[in-house]
Structure formats: C-alpha cells, structure tokens
Design a protein around this motif. Structure first.
Motif, PDB file in Angstrom:
ATOM      1  N   ASP A  92       3.678   6.265   6.774  1.00 48.80           N
ATOM      2  CA  ASP A  92       3.728   4.991   7.316  1.00 48.80           C
ATOM      3  C   ASP A  92       2.310   4.413   6.903  1.00 48.80           C
ATOM      4  OD1 ASP A  92       1.599   6.103   8.949  1.00 48.80           O
ATOM      5  OD2 ASP A  92       2.644   6.620  10.564  1.00 48.80           O
ATOM      6  N   ALA A  93       2.082   3.309   7.449  1.00 50.00           N
ATOM      7  CA  ALA A  93       0.959   2.353   6.759  1.00 50.00           C
ATOM      8  C   ALA A  93      -0.300   2.955   7.018  1.00 50.00           C
ATOM      9  CB  ALA A  93       0.804   1.074   7.409  1.00 50.00           C
ATOM     10  N   GLY A  94      -0.502   3.787   8.195  1.00 49.63           N
ATOM     11  CA  GLY A  94      -1.745   4.652   8.502  1.00 49.63           C
ATOM     12  C   GLY A  94      -2.045   5.745   7.615  1.00 49.63           C
ATOM     13  N   GLU A  95      -0.936   6.457   7.182  1.00 51.86           N
ATOM     14  CA  GLU A  95      -0.940   7.564   6.043  1.00 51.86           C
ATOM     15  C   GLU A  95      -1.442   6.983   4.964  1.00 51.86           C
ATOM     16  OE1 GLU A  95       2.169  10.618   8.306  1.00 51.86           O
ATOM     17  OE2 GLU A  95       3.074   8.867   7.512  1.00 51.86           O
ATOM     18  N   LEU A  96      -0.820   5.760   4.338  1.00 48.56           N
ATOM     19  CA  LEU A  96      -0.945   5.239   3.367  1.00 48.56           C
ATOM     20  C   LEU A  96      -2.537   4.996   2.984  1.00 48.56           C
ATOM     21  CD1 LEU A  96       1.981   2.717   2.538  1.00 48.56           C
ATOM     22  CD2 LEU A  96       1.691   4.909   1.581  1.00 48.56           C
ATOM     23  N   LEU A  97      -3.172   4.160   4.330  1.00 45.42           N
ATOM     24  CA  LEU A  97      -4.294   3.819   4.270  1.00 45.42           C
ATOM     25  C   LEU A  97      -5.290   5.042   4.052  1.00 45.42           C
ATOM     26  CD1 LEU A  97      -6.569   1.891   4.581  1.00 45.42           C
ATOM     27  CD2 LEU A  97      -6.299   2.009   7.140  1.00 45.42           C
ATOM     28  N   ALA A  98      -4.887   6.238   4.903  1.00 42.51           N
ATOM     29  CA  ALA A  98      -5.824   7.417   4.583  1.00 42.51           C
ATOM     30  C   ALA A  98      -5.689   7.829   2.943  1.00 42.51           C
ATOM     31  CB  ALA A  98      -5.132   8.688   5.427  1.00 42.51           C
ATOM     32  N   VAL A  99      -4.704   7.662   2.274  1.00 46.12           N
ATOM     33  CA  VAL A  99      -4.627   8.310   0.997  1.00 46.12           C
ATOM     34  C   VAL A  99      -5.510   7.340   0.078  1.00 46.12           C
ATOM     35  CG1 VAL A  99      -3.059   8.451  -0.990  1.00 46.12           C
ATOM     36  CG2 VAL A  99      -2.344   9.268   1.046  1.00 46.12           C
ATOM     37  N   VAL A 100      -5.618   5.727   0.554  1.00 50.00           N
ATOM     38  CA  VAL A 100      -6.392   4.815  -0.171  1.00 50.00           C
ATOM     39  C   VAL A 100      -7.776   5.137   0.022  1.00 50.00           C
ATOM     40  CG1 VAL A 100      -6.809   2.419  -0.309  1.00 50.00           C
ATOM     41  CG2 VAL A 100      -4.280   3.024  -0.195  1.00 50.00           C
ATOM     42  N   ARG A 101      -7.983   5.617   0.961  1.00 50.55           N
ATOM     43  CA  ARG A 101      -9.534   5.974   1.619  1.00 50.55           C
ATOM     44  C   ARG A 101     -10.162   6.996   0.754  1.00 50.55           C
ATOM     45  NH1 ARG A 101      -8.796   5.378   7.809  1.00 50.55           N
ATOM     46  NH2 ARG A 101      -9.374   3.056   7.872  1.00 50.55           N
ATOM     47  N   GLU A 102      -9.173   7.876  -0.031  1.00 50.56           N
ATOM     48  CA  GLU A 102      -9.783   8.931  -0.683  1.00 50.56           C
ATOM     49  C   GLU A 102     -10.158   8.347  -2.333  1.00 50.56           C
ATOM     50  OE1 GLU A 102      -6.666  11.849  -0.587  1.00 50.56           O
ATOM     51  OE2 GLU A 102      -6.850  12.013   1.512  1.00 50.56           O
ATOM     52  N   THR A 103      -9.818   7.209  -2.459  1.00 53.18           N
ATOM     53  CA  THR A 103      -9.989   6.721  -3.943  1.00 53.18           C
ATOM     54  C   THR A 103     -11.449   6.829  -4.333  1.00 53.18           C
ATOM     55  OG1 THR A 103      -8.376   5.251  -3.560  1.00 53.18           O
ATOM     56  CG2 THR A 103      -9.810   4.619  -5.326  1.00 53.18           C
ATOM     57  N   PRO A 104     -11.688   7.156  -5.601  1.00 55.21           N
ATOM     58  CA  PRO A 104     -12.989   7.577  -6.033  1.00 55.21           C
ATOM     59  C   PRO A 104     -13.697   5.904  -6.011  1.00 55.21           C
ATOM     60  CG  PRO A 104     -11.471   8.598  -7.421  1.00 55.21           C
ATOM     61  CD  PRO A 104     -10.492   8.021  -6.496  1.00 55.21           C
ATOM     62  N   ASP A 105     -14.951   6.150  -6.277  1.00 55.96           N
ATOM     63  CA  ASP A 105     -15.979   5.103  -6.079  1.00 55.96           C
ATOM     64  C   ASP A 105     -15.754   4.394  -7.457  1.00 55.96           C
ATOM     65  OD1 ASP A 105     -17.901   3.275  -4.907  1.00 55.96           O
ATOM     66  OD2 ASP A 105     -19.171   4.018  -6.199  1.00 55.96           O
ATOM     67  N   THR A 106     -15.632   5.058  -8.406  1.00 53.91           N
ATOM     68  CA  THR A 106     -15.383   4.376  -9.762  1.00 53.91           C
ATOM     69  C   THR A 106     -14.207   3.447 -10.047  1.00 53.91           C
ATOM     70  OG1 THR A 106     -14.149   6.304 -10.559  1.00 53.91           O
ATOM     71  CG2 THR A 106     -16.685   6.365 -11.004  1.00 53.91           C
ATOM     72  N   LEU A 114      -1.124   0.702  -5.903  1.00 52.45           N
ATOM     73  CA  LEU A 114      -0.264   1.791  -4.919  1.00 52.45           C
ATOM     74  C   LEU A 114       1.339   1.476  -4.921  1.00 52.45           C
ATOM     75  CD1 LEU A 114      -0.068   4.021  -2.458  1.00 52.45           C
ATOM     76  CD2 LEU A 114      -0.288   2.173  -0.830  1.00 52.45           C
ATOM     77  N   VAL A 115       1.846   2.439  -5.598  1.00 50.10           N
ATOM     78  CA  VAL A 115       3.479   1.991  -5.758  1.00 50.10           C
ATOM     79  C   VAL A 115       4.291   2.762  -4.630  1.00 50.10           C
ATOM     80  CG1 VAL A 115       5.528   1.988  -7.272  1.00 50.10           C
ATOM     81  CG2 VAL A 115       3.112   1.868  -8.142  1.00 50.10           C
ATOM     82  N   GLY A 116       4.932   2.159  -3.656  1.00 50.87           N
ATOM     83  CA  GLY A 116       5.545   2.696  -2.803  1.00 50.87           C
ATOM     84  C   GLY A 116       6.769   2.179  -2.142  1.00 50.87           C
ATOM     85  N   HIS A 117       6.897   2.547  -0.823  1.00 52.04           N
ATOM     86  CA  HIS A 117       8.174   1.977  -0.204  1.00 52.04           C
ATOM     87  C   HIS A 117       8.015   1.248   1.064  1.00 52.04           C
ATOM     88  CE1 HIS A 117      10.074   5.544  -2.538  1.00 52.04           C
ATOM     89  NE2 HIS A 117       8.977   5.967  -2.297  1.00 52.04           N
ATOM     90  N   ASN A 118       9.016   0.554   1.367  1.00 46.51           N
ATOM     91  CA  ASN A 118       9.081  -0.376   2.506  1.00 46.51           C
ATOM     92  C   ASN A 118       9.772   0.535   3.694  1.00 46.51           C
ATOM     93  OD1 ASN A 118       7.729  -2.668   2.830  1.00 46.51           O
ATOM     94  ND2 ASN A 118       9.567  -4.110   3.001  1.00 46.51           N
ATOM     95  N   PRO A 119       8.991   0.198   4.945  1.00 45.38           N
ATOM     96  CA  PRO A 119       8.454  -0.680   5.509  1.00 45.38           C
ATOM     97  C   PRO A 119       6.629  -0.459   5.503  1.00 45.38           C
ATOM     98  CG  PRO A 119       9.008   0.502   7.378  1.00 45.38           C
ATOM     99  CD  PRO A 119       9.873   1.192   6.136  1.00 45.38           C
ATOM    100  N   ALA A 120       6.526   0.625   4.945  1.00 53.23           N
ATOM    101  CA  ALA A 120       5.218   1.220   4.951  1.00 53.23           C
ATOM    102  C   ALA A 120       4.417   0.234   4.128  1.00 53.23           C
ATOM    103  CB  ALA A 120       4.888   2.682   4.499  1.00 53.23           C
ATOM    104  N   VAL A 121       4.723  -0.101   2.919  1.00 53.83           N
ATOM    105  CA  VAL A 121       3.647  -0.882   1.876  1.00 53.83           C
ATOM    106  C   VAL A 121       3.736  -2.467   2.687  1.00 53.83           C
ATOM    107  CG1 VAL A 121       4.123   0.299  -0.131  1.00 53.83           C
ATOM    108  CG2 VAL A 121       5.708  -1.555   0.532  1.00 53.83           C
ATOM    109  N   GLN A 122       4.683  -2.989   3.190  1.00 52.14           N
ATOM    110  CA  GLN A 122       4.405  -4.225   3.872  1.00 52.14           C
ATOM    111  C   GLN A 122       3.653  -4.055   5.044  1.00 52.14           C
ATOM    112  OE1 GLN A 122       8.017  -5.677   5.333  1.00 52.14           O
ATOM    113  NE2 GLN A 122       7.317  -7.857   5.649  1.00 52.14           N
ATOM    114  N   ASP A 123       3.748  -3.147   5.856  1.00 47.41           N
ATOM    115  CA  ASP A 123       3.025  -2.820   7.086  1.00 47.41           C
ATOM    116  C   ASP A 123       1.319  -2.639   6.388  1.00 47.41           C
ATOM    117  OD1 ASP A 123       5.034  -3.133   8.488  1.00 47.41           O
ATOM    118  OD2 ASP A 123       5.371  -0.894   8.879  1.00 47.41           O
ATOM    119  N   LEU A 124       0.987  -1.899   5.404  1.00 43.94           N
ATOM    120  CA  LEU A 124      -0.128  -1.652   4.997  1.00 43.94           C
ATOM    121  C   LEU A 124      -0.842  -3.043   4.714  1.00 43.94           C
ATOM    122  CD1 LEU A 124      -2.480   0.200   4.163  1.00 43.94           C
ATOM    123  CD2 LEU A 124      -1.540   0.309   1.758  1.00 43.94           C
TER     124      LEU A 124
END
Length: 172
Positions: free
Chosen positions: A87-101, A107-117
């Motif tokens: 879901d959108a919250g889980e996608l955001l958690a993964v995005v938050r792990e992105t390196p500072d560089t 992000l390539v994903g599925h609806n409805p999660a990507v739209q919700d994000l």
C-alpha cells in the motif's frame, strides 16, 4: 539541502492470460508500445533516475526494461519484493531507505498504491497535475514530485507535484 525528485511510474498495460498467476502476468501489446514511450518521456523531460526501485512482478520488470532502452544511461535497479502488493505507506517506507546520494528516484509499481502514494505525498501541484492524478492514474502514468527533504524525511504533504504524463506509443 538539495532538491530530491521522486518519479512514480505505474506499469504499462498488462495482459490477462488464463491460468497465469497475477505476479506472472506479462505486458499486453499496448503495454509493449506504451512502455518505450514512457522511457522517451522520461529522457526528454530530463527525469533519468539515479536509482530504480521496481516491483518484481513480470509486468513491472518488462515495463522497466522497455523504459530503460530509451534512456541515455543505465541506472542501478532494485527489484524489491516489498513493492508487489504494497500500500502507499509501505511504498513510502521503501522510498525512505533511499541513499542520500540519489537525487532522482524512479519507483515502478502497481495501482492503487502508486496513485495513493503520489496523492499522499503531494502538498501542492503545478497546473492541473493534482486534479488529473486524483481523477485517474492509468497504466504507464508518470508522476514527478520534488521535495527539499532527505529521503528518510519524506512525508505526507511534503512534496510538490510538478508533472503528470501518460505517454502512449504509436497505435494506442
């Protein structure tokens, strides 16, 4: 703090072959035409990512492979199993792990999660981008969000939605 850009891509149109598990569904003919158009849009909009997070589903992997063929460089790709069925919250958690560089993350994903994000992260939008995203986020849709925060600080209402596009290939 430098500007960070999150580019969200919904996979291209998939087929529905009988007796095929959802995770294994391939792209349909239209998807095979639209995914390269999405790649050209990303290239022409100067949205070439530094890192790609991609769902491991066949249709998302095929989408990324066709997008990547249109880009001037080949960024590293992580096929993260957490993105499938998230879901959108889980996608955001993964995005938050992105390196500072990483300045531009795709992000390539599925609806409805990507739209919700996209809707969750957007505080403001340019033009009618937010209205269009609320209305529909079809296959091959691309949303571009910018934020001043570091990736671990990405939060609801913390981004500007600068663009939304739905690239289509010839014949669709």
């Amino acid at each position: 703090m430098r500007l960070r850009r999150l580019v969200v891509l919904r996979h291209a149109k998939s087929a529905w072959p009988p007796d095929v598990d959802d995770r294994d569904r391939p792209l349909a003919e239209r998807g095979l035409r639209d995914a390269p158009a999405a790649g050209r849009w990303l290239r022409d909009a100067d949205c070439v990512p530094d890192l790609v997070l991609c769902s491991p589903a066949v249709r998302t992997r095929q989408t990324w492979d066709l997008v990547a063929e249109q880009l001037p460089t080949s960024p590293p790709v992580r096929h993260d199993p957490r993105l499938y069925g998230a879901d959108a919250g889980e996608l955001l958690a993964v995005v938050r792990e992105t390196p500072d560089t990483v300045a531009t993350l795709l992000l390539v994903g599925h609806n409805p999660a990507v739209q919700d994000l996209v809707l969750q992260l957007t505080a403001e939008a340019l033009g009618d981008a937010l209205d269009r995203t609320r209305e529909k986020f079809p296959t091959s849709a691309i949303a571009v969000l910018t934020q001043q925060r570091s990736w671990p600080e990405a939060a609801a209402g913390g981004s500007l939605l600068t663009d939304v596009a739905v690239p289509r290939g010839a014949g669709t």
